[in-house]
Enzyme design. Structure first.
Site, mmCIF file in Angstrom:
data_model
loop_
_atom_site.group_PDB
_atom_site.id
_atom_site.type_symbol
_atom_site.label_atom_id
_atom_site.label_comp_id
_atom_site.label_asym_id
_atom_site.label_seq_id
_atom_site.Cartn_x
_atom_site.Cartn_y
_atom_site.Cartn_z
ATOM 1 N N HIS A 102 0.878 -1.176 0.000
ATOM 2 C CA HIS A 102 0.000 0.000 0.000
ATOM 3 C C HIS A 102 0.912 1.222 0.000
ATOM 4 C CE1 HIS A 102 -2.417 -2.944 2.345
ATOM 5 N NE2 HIS A 102 -3.491 -2.338 1.874
ATOM 6 N N ASP A 105 2.168 1.961 3.476
ATOM 7 C CA ASP A 105 3.081 1.013 4.134
ATOM 8 C C ASP A 105 4.518 1.470 4.012
ATOM 9 O OD1 ASP A 105 0.868 -0.658 4.137
ATOM 10 O OD2 ASP A 105 1.552 -1.825 2.403
ATOM 11 N N HIS A 272 -11.263 -13.840 3.450
ATOM 12 C CA HIS A 272 -12.450 -13.072 3.056
ATOM 13 C C HIS A 272 -13.557 -14.009 2.586
ATOM 14 C CE1 HIS A 272 -9.883 -9.237 2.054
ATOM 15 N NE2 HIS A 272 -9.695 -9.684 3.277
ATOM 16 N N ASP A 297 -4.982 -13.535 -2.883
ATOM 17 C CA ASP A 297 -4.349 -13.225 -1.611
ATOM 18 C C ASP A 297 -4.368 -14.511 -0.794
ATOM 19 O OD1 ASP A 297 -3.671 -10.657 -2.156
ATOM 20 O OD2 ASP A 297 -4.900 -9.727 -0.595
ATOM 21 N N ASP A 310 -5.919 -13.273 8.956
ATOM 22 C CA ASP A 310 -4.738 -13.274 8.089
ATOM 23 C C ASP A 310 -3.682 -14.273 8.543
ATOM 24 O OD1 ASP A 310 -5.766 -11.304 6.417
ATOM 25 O OD2 ASP A 310 -4.946 -9.667 7.603
ATOM 26 N N ASP A 340 -1.059 -12.321 2.041
ATOM 27 C CA ASP A 340 -1.694 -11.277 2.857
ATOM 28 C C ASP A 340 -1.886 -11.905 4.239
ATOM 29 O OD1 ASP A 340 -2.970 -9.105 3.818
ATOM 30 O OD2 ASP A 340 -4.504 -8.996 2.260
HETATM 31 C C1 XLS Z 1 -7.819 -6.509 4.144
HETATM 32 C C2 XLS Z 1 -7.330 -6.707 2.780
HETATM 33 C C3 XLS Z 1 -6.125 -5.851 2.404
HETATM 34 C C4 XLS Z 1 -5.969 -5.821 0.920
HETATM 35 C C5 XLS Z 1 -5.132 -4.702 0.437
HETATM 36 O O1 XLS Z 1 -8.525 -7.318 4.698
HETATM 37 O O2 XLS Z 1 -7.075 -8.068 2.576
HETATM 38 O O3 XLS Z 1 -4.987 -6.331 3.037
HETATM 39 O O4 XLS Z 1 -5.458 -7.004 0.414
HETATM 40 O O5 XLS Z 1 -5.619 -3.456 0.834
HETATM 41 NI NI NI Z 2 -6.061 -8.898 0.923
HETATM 42 NI NI NI Z 3 -7.860 -9.362 4.226
#
Ligand code: XLS
Ligand code: NI
Ligand code: NI
Length: 446
Positions: A102, A105, A272, A297, A310, A340
């Site tokens: 990002h 970051d 997610h 991801d 995560d 991620d």
């Molecule tokens: C958050 C998201 C984030 C995206 C990038 O839950 O996974 O990390 O991958 O902004």
């Molecule tokens: Ni993500």
């Molecule tokens: Ni995420």
């Protein structure tokens, strides 16, 4: 490289499975081994997430950060620069080809966007320099439009027009950055693009603004000649109560509504998927079926805690089925597998940064091997083909060809007795298939 940030760690080697104990070595991931017609590194396209690996303090909502990192004690741009040096040493030792970041970051914010951009550009200059002397590529970059308090009620879907303008300016810089560092993709994760309560929300207006924003971004990318893939990353909730890009299917409908299917694809995340009540495989299948699979991801959630944890992926069943979809898709194209993911709060040492990535990479490499074997033996294809074979001839083929109607079909079944119709269905043999899957995992990885 001025100094070693990880002096006790060398290049992580591939050793194979001779030892039962894991260590600072790969047991399944052999980057240059060719399987299924491609090098493993090209099937998997592993990427390190800058935010988790170099930014994380490993705090949680009840406790401070526990992470011990080689750049502890530094602040501001000194910290940002030390992290770049540490990051490229980490990439090299781990043996990955990609990273993701990002904007926020990599460099601290200034008082104005102009100052913030200046900080950012100083760091991306360093990236570009490092890229000249290493093989590292950027899988994707993105804009963090969820941390700064101005995004309290969303970015492009904020009720406040000035915030929309800030979001536009930030993504403009993001796309310029993508072009500068040669990012293969640019990601939009709508962190706060949703609502907390419908009592104070004009949902239609917010979604219209969001759709317009994505079209404006695609126009700007075209204008500057940025040729990377644009990706939307679905997530159902957290931090918002409801996020507009809820899951793959919802996001595809959104893309069709706002004319984005030609310009955008999807970036899908394991945790997610679970938050949306799906498996990772489901999300990838939905995207693949619509020809919209962009990138992945790589992480996993936890059955016992319903939040976006995560975790590094360690579940062989999940990685096998995710890679099965990738193999069926013929690979990930410009996409890749971005971790991620962060080590647990109790895994706070610098070598845990390596151990965590190693298990993630090995679990996906193992999953790839099993998926290719399943595919090679046509285990699922043959079963599925047989299950749908009544559509290959006779009335089934006529239905698919559009040659039947309700009257003709009514004619066909109206007088058939129950005993007769039972013979037209077949068992799905789910448990038997799971037993076969177990055998494939155990046998392929032995
Ligand atoms: C958050 C998201 C984030 C995206 C990038 O839950 O996974 O990390 O991958 O902004
Ligand atoms: Ni993500
Ligand atoms: Ni995420």
């Amino acid at each position: 490289m001025q100094q070693a940030y990880f002096p006790n760690i060398g290049k992580v080697p591939y050793t194979g499975t001779s030892s039962l104990k894991a260590g600072l070595n790969f047991q399944y991931y052999d980057a240059d081994e060719v399987i299924g017609g491609k090098k493993m590194r090209d099937w998997l396209r592993f990427s390190v997430a800058y935010w988790h690996t170099f930014g994380q303090k490993l705090d949680d909502i009840f406790g401070d950060g526990t992470a011990i990192r080689p750049w502890d004690g530094l602040t501001g741009m000194d910290l940002a620069k030390a992290r770049v040096d540490g990051a490229f040493e980490f990439f090299d030792k781990l043996g990955v080809d990609f990273f993701c970041f990002h904007d926020r970051d990599i460099a601290p914010e200034g008082d104005t966007l102009r100052e913030t951009n200046k900080n950012l550009e100083e760091i991306t200059d360093m990236f570009v320099d490092y890229q000249k002397t290493s093989h590292m590529k950027v899988l994707w970059n993105t804009a963090n439009m969820f941390t700064n308090p101005r995004f309290v009620a969303g970015a492009a879907s904020s009720p406040f027009a000035d915030v929309f303008a800030f979001a536009a300016a930030q993504v403009k810089e993001g796309l310029d950055t993508a072009k500068k560092v040669g990012a293969e993709n640019y990601v939009f994760w709508g962190g706060r693009e949703g609502y907390e309560s419908l009592l104070n929300t004009d949902m239609k207006r917010e979604q219209d603004h969001l759709g317009q924003f994505f079209n404006m971004a695609a126009d700007y990318a075209k204008e500057i000649g940025y040729t990377g893939q644009l990706l939307l990353e679905p997530k159902p909730k957290e931090p918002m109560m409801h996020q507009y890009d809820f899951d793959a299917a919802t996001t595809i409908a959104f893309m069709k509504t706002y004319g984005l299917e030609g310009t955008y694809k999807l970036n899908l995340e394991g945790n997610h998927a679970n938050l949306a009540g799906h498996t990772y495989q489901h999300e990838i299948r939905v995207a693949r079926s619509a020809n919209l699979l962009g990138s992945l991801d790589a992480n996993q959630g936890d059955k016992l805690i319903g939040w976006d944890l995560d975790q590094f992926p360690t579940n062989l069943y999940e990685t096998t089925m995710a890679m099965y979809e990738v193999v069926e898709n013929g690979g990930l194209g410009k996409g890749g597998l971005n971790f991620d993911a962060k080590p647990r709060r109790s895994s706070f040492t610098p070598d845990d940064m390596f151990y965590a990535h190693i298990v993630g990479m090995d679990t996906f490499a193992a999953g790839l091997k099993v998926a290719l074997k399943l595919k090679q033996d046509k285990v699922l294809e043959n079963f599925v083909a047989d299950r749908y074979s009544s559509y290959d001839t006779g009335v089934g083929a006529n239905i698919e060809a559009g040659k039947e109607d309700f009257k003709s079909l009514n004619q066909l079944v109206i007088d058939r007795p129950q005993s007769d119709i039972r013979s037209a269905t077949k068992s799905g043999h789910w448990e038997e298939l799971e037993a076969t899957l177990n055998r494939y995992i155990i046998d392929t990885l032995k």
